[in-house]
Scaffold this motif. Sequence first.
Motif, short mmCIF file in Angstrom:
data_model
loop_
_atom_site.label_atom_id
_atom_site.label_comp_id
_atom_site.label_asym_id
_atom_site.label_seq_id
_atom_site.Cartn_x
_atom_site.Cartn_y
_atom_site.Cartn_z
N PRO A 41 20.82 -52.00 -39.50
CA PRO A 41 21.62 -51.03 -38.73
C PRO A 41 22.08 -51.55 -37.37
CG PRO A 41 19.75 -49.93 -39.75
CD PRO A 41 19.57 -51.41 -39.98
N GLU A 42 21.26 -52.35 -36.69
CA GLU A 42 21.67 -52.90 -35.39
C GLU A 42 22.82 -53.89 -35.56
OE1 GLU A 42 17.88 -54.41 -34.08
OE2 GLU A 42 17.61 -52.72 -32.71
N GLN A 43 22.77 -54.71 -36.60
CA GLN A 43 23.85 -55.66 -36.86
C GLN A 43 25.14 -54.91 -37.22
OE1 GLN A 43 21.70 -57.83 -39.88
NE2 GLN A 43 21.34 -59.57 -38.50
N ARG A 44 25.03 -53.87 -38.00
CA ARG A 44 26.20 -53.06 -38.35
C ARG A 44 26.79 -52.39 -37.11
NH1 ARG A 44 27.01 -51.87 -43.99
NH2 ARG A 44 25.46 -52.99 -45.21
N ILE A 83 22.90 -57.69 -50.83
CA ILE A 83 23.63 -58.96 -50.89
C ILE A 83 23.18 -59.77 -49.69
CG2 ILE A 83 25.90 -60.04 -50.84
CD1 ILE A 83 27.00 -57.34 -51.92
N SER A 84 22.53 -60.88 -49.95
CA SER A 84 21.98 -61.67 -48.86
C SER A 84 22.56 -63.07 -48.89
CB SER A 84 20.46 -61.73 -48.98
OG SER A 84 20.11 -62.53 -50.09
N PRO A 85 22.34 -63.82 -47.79
CA PRO A 85 22.83 -65.20 -47.72
C PRO A 85 22.25 -66.09 -48.81
CG PRO A 85 22.17 -64.45 -45.55
CD PRO A 85 21.74 -63.40 -46.54
N ALA A 103 25.69 -52.65 -49.69
CA ALA A 103 24.59 -53.53 -50.10
C ALA A 103 24.53 -54.84 -49.30
CB ALA A 103 24.73 -53.83 -51.59
N VAL A 104 25.49 -55.09 -48.45
CA VAL A 104 25.45 -56.33 -47.67
C VAL A 104 24.22 -56.30 -46.76
CG1 VAL A 104 26.65 -57.69 -45.91
CG2 VAL A 104 27.94 -56.67 -47.79
N ALA A 105 23.49 -57.41 -46.72
CA ALA A 105 22.22 -57.47 -46.00
C ALA A 105 22.43 -57.56 -44.49
CB ALA A 105 21.40 -58.65 -46.50
#
Length: 168
Positions: A30-33, A8-10, A25-27
């Motif tokens: 791992p660093e952002q999460r 799932i992307s912008p 599935a959200v784009a």
Amino acid sequence: MKNSDSAISPAGTLNDVLSIDQHGAVALDPEQRALLASDVSWLEYRAEFRRQMIKGGFLKHPWRSIFEADMIFTLIGHKWLQGEILTLKQVATYFKAFASDVTISRHIDDMVASGTLVRTPDPEDRRRLLLMPTQRLFEIGRIFLQARKEIARKHGYIYDPARASAEQ
């Protein structure tokens, strides 16, 4: 809605409601999460920290919004550590997009009442009041920043200034 197999992307329809089965599935990489998890850990810690500071009598007077107060404390403390003393007007200017001058002034009143800041006349212009941190502010800050370091490490972040400057 998107199928849970694809990211799932912008680029998708921004108003799509996401179902819980799409959480993987959200784009976000791992660093952002990890950053998001770190922020949530920080929020949890921050709420408990405030309760403990008040319960333990460390603060003489609790302040209004902890998030606005955190921003103000961070700015005043950081600038002071760099050798700059701020005035109420300067602090209000920094936060103009977030809060009114009156709100900032009330926060400063709370901080003075809590024993973390002192208003001192500027020796060069007695009409200006300088916002001086107390040792109490830096003791709270030390505890606060130690927790931020531990939370960041828990989520995979390591302080490496040499590597950071090389990547810029």
